[in-house]
Scaffold this active site. Structure first.
Site, PDB file in Angstrom:
ATOM      1  N   LYS A  71      -6.870  54.146  13.227  1.00  0.00           N
ATOM      2  CA  LYS A  71      -5.612  53.465  12.930  1.00  0.00           C
ATOM      3  C   LYS A  71      -5.583  52.094  13.598  1.00  0.00           C
ATOM      4  O   LYS A  71      -5.364  51.998  14.799  1.00  0.00           O
ATOM      5  CB  LYS A  71      -4.421  54.299  13.404  1.00  0.00           C
ATOM      6  CG  LYS A  71      -3.058  53.629  13.140  1.00  0.00           C
ATOM      7  CD  LYS A  71      -1.913  54.513  13.600  1.00  0.00           C
ATOM      8  CE  LYS A  71      -0.568  53.801  13.526  1.00  0.00           C
ATOM      9  NZ  LYS A  71       0.558  54.655  13.990  1.00  0.00           N
ATOM     10  N   LYS A 100      -6.900  54.712  17.849  1.00  0.00           N
ATOM     11  CA  LYS A 100      -5.998  53.642  17.404  1.00  0.00           C
ATOM     12  C   LYS A 100      -6.210  52.402  18.258  1.00  0.00           C
ATOM     13  O   LYS A 100      -6.329  52.502  19.483  1.00  0.00           O
ATOM     14  CB  LYS A 100      -4.557  54.147  17.499  1.00  0.00           C
ATOM     15  CG  LYS A 100      -3.470  53.140  17.123  1.00  0.00           C
ATOM     16  CD  LYS A 100      -2.101  53.819  17.196  1.00  0.00           C
ATOM     17  CE  LYS A 100      -0.959  52.822  17.054  1.00  0.00           C
ATOM     18  NZ  LYS A 100       0.368  53.468  17.183  1.00  0.00           N
ATOM     19  N   ASP A 106       1.567  59.578  18.955  1.00  0.00           N
ATOM     20  CA  ASP A 106       0.742  58.402  19.237  1.00  0.00           C
ATOM     21  C   ASP A 106       0.813  58.160  20.746  1.00  0.00           C
ATOM     22  O   ASP A 106       1.810  57.630  21.250  1.00  0.00           O
ATOM     23  CB  ASP A 106       1.250  57.176  18.478  1.00  0.00           C
ATOM     24  CG  ASP A 106       0.973  57.242  16.977  1.00  0.00           C
ATOM     25  OD1 ASP A 106       1.024  58.352  16.413  1.00  0.00           O
ATOM     26  OD2 ASP A 106       0.717  56.190  16.379  1.00  0.00           O
TER      27      ASP A 106
END
Length: 322
Positions: free
Chosen positions: A258, A222, A159
């Protein structure tokens, strides 16, 4: 568990020209359709009012559990806390073995090895933040070293966070090239690109960042780090969902979404699943393509599952505290 193919490290051939220069990339990103803030927020709010019947609710609760990246990203994290979180990820509700496992456990790179050991053989993935999380402000060499350290420790997913300062200053090609470099360093690991939508100021910027991340090879886009005042909201997540839908229509490449930070209740999670279904479509209703970055959300989902199963609301004392 077989690895999921990663996105190409760069734009599809049909869009290769848009990243040929800083000017070309700027023209493309600023040529995207503008976002109507009033219309966007009204649509997100309207979809959040959809009622879910009992059978569908049970399915939605299990689906939401299976989509969680169970997360701890605190300076006080210890190996013991991470092992405890991994045990919960493997067996979220010891009283009901039909409860799905979560998708992943997300930790800092120095604790990725602890998580990998605790999750070995479970099918639950190890996700690790990297690239000078949460600010994203570091030299590229540092970001790549951070990524490689996480992978060496056993991370299956990275991430990364973009440099919002560079993005807001209009240095789009610099941000693109950094994402591409991390994409290449990540190899077969899935790459989630965090925009920190609460700092991007406008929905138009969120849409531009979404396309920038996808062009650079993100497997997921995300919303946020969970470390700022405004994290995932239905409206900013709707922008990301529209972007992945349109990107697949244009290129044939599917990218996941996300939302992270601030999603704490089962009711909220179900609202996000409705957003997914009504915007991107049911192809995204799978943890390969949609995740929740969360910690406390899992507890409320477990309590709601217990309520459906037993007819009684057990309360927070009947689930483990993270």
């Amino acid at each position: 568990m077989p690895r999921i193919p990663t996105a190409a490290a760069g734009p599809p051939a049909s869009l290769a020209d848009v990243t040929a220069s800083d000017g070309a990339l700027r023209r493309f990103l600023h040529g995207l359709p503008g976002v109507d803030p009033v219309g966007l927020e009204a649509r997100a709010a309207a979809l959040g009012t959809r009622s879910i019947k009992t059978t569908a609710k049970a399915y939605a609760l299990d689906l939401a559990v299976s989509m969680i990246d169970l997360t701890t990203l605190e300076g006080a994290d210890t190996p013991g806390k991470v092992r405890s979180l991994c045990a919960k990820a493997r067996t979220p509700d010891p009283t009901d073995r039909t409860t799905p496992q979560v998708a992943a456990v997300c930790v800092y790179p120095d604790l990725a090895a602890t998580a990998a050991g605790a999750l070995a053989g479970s099918g639950v993935r190890v996700a690790s933040v990297a690239t000078a999380f949460p600010s994203g402000r570091a030299a590229l060499e540092v970001k790549l070293a951070d990524t490689r350290a996480a992978l060496a420790a056993g991370a299956d997913e990275i991430d990364m966070v973009i440099d919002r300062g560079a993005f807001l200053a209009g240095r789009y090609l610099e941000v693109y090239e950094q994402i591409r470099a991390v994409r290449e360093a990540a190899g077969t690991a899935r790459l989630k690109v965090i925009f920190e939508t609460g700092e991007l100021s406008t929905y138009d910027n969120i849409r531009r960042a979404s396309w920038l991340g996808m062009l650079a090879g993100a497997d997921f886009i995300k919303t946020s780090t969970g470390k700022v005042g405004v994290n995932a909201t239905p409206a900013n997540t709707l922008v990301l969902l529209e972007a992945v839908r349109d990107y697949r229509a244009a290129t044939g490449v599917q990218v996941g979404v996300k939302p992270a930070g601030g999603i704490r209740t089962a009711k909220d999670a179900v609202k996000f699943l409705v957003l997914v279904n009504e915007t991107a479509g049911d192809d995204w209703l799978d943890n390969r393509w949609f995740r929740f970055g969360a910690s406390s959300l899992l507890n409320d989902l477990l309590m709601q599952r217990q309520k459906l199963r037993t007819g009684r609301y057990s309360g927070p004392d009947y689930v483990t505290v993270d």
